[in-house]
Design a protein around this motif. Structure first.
Motif, mmCIF file in Angstrom:
data_model
loop_
_atom_site.group_PDB
_atom_site.id
_atom_site.type_symbol
_atom_site.label_atom_id
_atom_site.label_comp_id
_atom_site.label_asym_id
_atom_site.label_seq_id
_atom_site.Cartn_x
_atom_site.Cartn_y
_atom_site.Cartn_z
ATOM 1 N N UNK A 1 8.048 1.446 -13.479
ATOM 2 C CA UNK A 1 7.581 0.087 -13.191
ATOM 3 C C UNK A 1 8.695 -0.786 -12.653
ATOM 4 N N UNK A 2 9.878 -0.695 -13.263
ATOM 5 C CA UNK A 2 11.029 -1.476 -12.794
ATOM 6 C C UNK A 2 11.411 -1.070 -11.375
ATOM 7 N N UNK A 3 11.334 0.214 -11.076
ATOM 8 C CA UNK A 3 11.645 0.708 -9.734
ATOM 9 C C UNK A 3 10.670 0.159 -8.709
ATOM 10 N N UNK A 4 9.392 0.161 -9.040
ATOM 11 C CA UNK A 4 8.376 -0.334 -8.113
ATOM 12 C C UNK A 4 8.531 -1.830 -7.871
ATOM 13 N N UNK A 5 8.890 -2.570 -8.906
ATOM 14 C CA UNK A 5 9.106 -4.011 -8.748
ATOM 15 C C UNK A 5 10.295 -4.269 -7.824
ATOM 16 N N UNK A 6 11.337 -3.443 -7.928
ATOM 17 C CA UNK A 6 12.476 -3.563 -7.008
ATOM 18 C C UNK A 6 12.029 -3.321 -5.569
ATOM 19 N N UNK A 7 11.163 -2.338 -5.360
ATOM 20 C CA UNK A 7 10.684 -2.050 -4.012
ATOM 21 C C UNK A 7 9.840 -3.194 -3.475
ATOM 22 N N UNK A 8 8.962 -3.725 -4.304
ATOM 23 C CA UNK A 8 8.079 -4.810 -3.877
ATOM 24 C C UNK A 8 8.855 -6.058 -3.499
ATOM 25 N N UNK A 9 9.929 -6.332 -4.239
ATOM 26 C CA UNK A 9 10.720 -7.546 -4.014
ATOM 27 C C UNK A 9 11.933 -7.297 -3.129
ATOM 28 N N UNK A 10 12.084 -6.040 -2.659
ATOM 29 C CA UNK A 10 13.229 -5.664 -1.822
ATOM 30 C C UNK A 10 14.547 -6.001 -2.514
ATOM 31 N N UNK A 11 14.613 -5.634 -3.797
ATOM 32 C CA UNK A 11 15.788 -5.910 -4.628
ATOM 33 C C UNK A 11 16.584 -4.634 -4.852
ATOM 34 N N UNK B 1 21.566 5.634 -19.720
ATOM 35 C CA UNK B 1 20.746 5.371 -18.549
ATOM 36 C C UNK B 1 21.317 4.240 -17.716
ATOM 37 N N UNK B 2 20.458 3.623 -16.910
ATOM 38 C CA UNK B 2 20.891 2.561 -16.016
ATOM 39 C C UNK B 2 20.353 1.213 -16.489
ATOM 40 N N UNK B 3 21.235 0.234 -16.748
ATOM 41 C CA UNK B 3 20.781 -1.084 -17.208
ATOM 42 C C UNK B 3 19.733 -1.678 -16.272
ATOM 43 N N UNK B 4 18.712 -2.263 -16.864
ATOM 44 C CA UNK B 4 17.633 -2.853 -16.087
ATOM 45 C C UNK B 4 16.474 -1.902 -15.908
ATOM 46 N N UNK B 5 16.758 -0.601 -15.924
ATOM 47 C CA UNK B 5 15.718 0.412 -15.775
ATOM 48 C C UNK B 5 15.430 1.127 -17.094
ATOM 49 N N UNK C 1 0.833 -1.203 0.000
ATOM 50 C CA UNK C 1 0.000 0.000 0.000
ATOM 51 C C UNK C 1 0.872 1.260 0.000
ATOM 52 N N UNK C 2 1.997 1.194 0.709
ATOM 53 C CA UNK C 2 2.910 2.335 0.729
ATOM 54 C C UNK C 2 3.581 2.505 -0.625
ATOM 55 N N UNK C 3 3.892 1.388 -1.270
ATOM 56 C CA UNK C 3 4.510 1.447 -2.593
ATOM 57 C C UNK C 3 3.532 2.041 -3.601
ATOM 58 N N UNK C 4 2.260 1.729 -3.444
ATOM 59 C CA UNK C 4 1.254 2.355 -4.310
ATOM 60 C C UNK C 4 1.268 3.859 -4.115
ATOM 61 N N UNK C 5 1.366 4.319 -2.870
ATOM 62 C CA UNK C 5 1.379 5.753 -2.589
ATOM 63 C C UNK C 5 2.595 6.414 -3.221
ATOM 64 N N UNK C 6 3.746 5.747 -3.143
ATOM 65 C CA UNK C 6 4.959 6.272 -3.773
ATOM 66 C C UNK C 6 4.767 6.341 -5.287
ATOM 67 N N UNK C 7 4.170 5.300 -5.858
ATOM 68 C CA UNK C 7 3.923 5.267 -7.303
ATOM 69 C C UNK C 7 3.024 6.419 -7.734
ATOM 70 N N UNK C 8 1.949 6.651 -6.978
ATOM 71 C CA UNK C 8 1.035 7.741 -7.310
ATOM 72 C C UNK C 8 1.756 9.091 -7.242
ATOM 73 N N UNK C 9 2.619 9.228 -6.245
ATOM 74 C CA UNK C 9 3.348 10.480 -6.058
ATOM 75 C C UNK C 9 4.278 10.756 -7.238
ATOM 76 N N UNK D 1 -0.808 -6.553 -10.022
ATOM 77 C CA UNK D 1 0.213 -7.283 -10.763
ATOM 78 C C UNK D 1 0.094 -7.003 -12.262
ATOM 79 N N UNK D 2 -1.128 -7.003 -12.775
ATOM 80 C CA UNK D 2 -1.341 -6.715 -14.186
ATOM 81 C C UNK D 2 -0.939 -5.280 -14.522
ATOM 82 N N UNK D 3 -1.222 -4.361 -13.609
ATOM 83 C CA UNK D 3 -0.834 -2.973 -13.816
ATOM 84 C C UNK D 3 0.690 -2.858 -13.928
ATOM 85 N N UNK D 4 1.402 -3.525 -13.042
ATOM 86 C CA UNK D 4 2.865 -3.512 -13.084
ATOM 87 C C UNK D 4 3.395 -4.152 -14.361
#
Length: 352
Positions: free
Chosen positions: A212-222, A187-191, A123-131, A251-254
């Motif tokens: 999207x790649x950034x949010x996936x890193x946050x969700x997976x703590x990568x 840029x940065x590889x992977x992103x 839920x916090x990651x969603x808030x960061x994404x919206x921001x 998940x589909x949105x990501x």
């Protein structure tokens, strides 16, 4: 551009170790980070005779390989920042030059970067994404629109209230502007979105891939440096098993955010923002949701079409002339034509 890598010093470095900017009206407090390879150092400083704090970014081209191109990058970042006025983009304050070294002064935001490992609830990651999407909407409303080109955890600051700030516009481009061949892979590889890697035109969907790649890193703590672990042999993100608690809709949105084909992503930040606002990020899957998330993208249209027909038939002939029920509508909105080979009218329909 790794500008937010924390140094190893604990506490404030003795003042004698810092540059003297007293003639320019600043006093350095501490070093925030550095990129030795790129000749970039950032300092936290006080504005003399005031309570204001600023960030001073040093561009030392005498020790970098980029001389002229580096100077142009510095000048371009200043030019773009001078055009912007957004509360969550640190504003441009000043710039000055010492032989061989350029300095840019920006507003200081008391918020750590996402490059520092922290754990967030979905839920916090969603808030960061919206921001961040709100910032991208602002950038894309500029005439012409501005593409950041380097969205990643290190370039996003987040405060205690989950307000996100976008920094480092060194690679930013005005949409449609020509890009030198040497900067295609800056840029940065992977992103980086695939179109950036192969020299195709950038669009308003390009920054969405990086976000999207950034949010996936946050969700997976990568960590950013380990993002390759989330990408499979087909160069697609494969993270679903690592975050089973998120809802199929999120998940589909990501997955749509990081579609390799830019034409299958959301067209712009505004569309992605409006879609995410109505998505519940945590939840269990229905049988239909599970089916949609497991089949191949190109076959989802067929399955959804059959599902819609069967659902309407079950409801009864009296509803055949009506609008689709809530279940069907939510399903269609959640998938947002994800991976479909529909015409452009599909996106228009899902906006309603």
């Amino acid at each position: 551009m790794e500008l937010d890598v924390r140094n190893e010093h604990k506490g404030i470095i003795p003042l004698s170790h810092h540059p003297d900017f007293s003639q320019q009206g600043y006093q350095v407090i501490s070093e925030l980070g550095r990129n030795r390879e790129g000749g970039r150092i950032t300092y936290l400083a006080n504005v003399l005779n005031s309570n204001e704090q600023v960030v001073i970014k040093e561009f030392c081209f005498a020790h970098a390989s980029a001389d002229l191109s580096g100077i142009k990058t510095y000048e371009r970042e200043i030019e773009i920042l001078q055009q912007l006025n957004h509360s969550r983009i640190p504003r441009y304050v000043d710039s000055f030059e010492i032989p061989g070294v350029f300095y840019m002064v920006q507003e200081y935001k008391n918020a750590p970067s996402l490059g520092i490992r922290r754990s967030f609830h979905p839920e916090e990651i969603k808030q960061i994404a919206l921001s961040i999407l709100e910032i991208l909407v602002y950038l894309q409303k500029q005439v012409p629109s501005i593409i950041h080109r380097d969205i990643k955890p290190e370039n996003i600051l987040v405060d205690e209230k989950l307000n996100a700030y976008l920094v480092d516009f060194g690679l930013a481009r005005i949409q449609g502007a020509k890009i030198a061949l040497s900067s295609f892979v800056a840029g940065t590889p992977g992103f980086m979105p695939p179109e950036e890697q192969f020299g195709h035109p950038l669009t308003e969907a390009s920054d969405l891939y990086s976000l999207g790649a950034t949010l996936i890193c946050l969700l997976t703590n990568t960590r950013s440096a380990e993002i390759g672990k989330l990408i499979d042999d087909n160069y697609r993100f494969n993270f679903q098993k690592l975050v089973p608690q998120i809802s199929p809709h999120f998940r589909l949105w990501l997955m749509r955010m990081v579609e390799r084909n830019r034409k299958r992503r959301y067209a712009n930040a505004s569309f992605a923002l409006k879609t995410l606002q109505r998505i519940q990020v945590v939840g269990t899957a229905t049988e239909i949701d599970t089916l949609v998330t497991t089949i191949k993208p190109r076959k989802r249209a067929t399955v959804l079409a059959l599902t819609t027909v069967l659902t309407l038939a079950a409801i009864g002939a009296t509803l055949m002339s009506c609008q689709p029920g809530d279940t069907v509508r939510q399903l269609l909105e959640a998938t947002e034509c994800q991976g479909f080979d529909f015409s452009s009218s599909c996106q228009e329909k899902t906006r309603r």
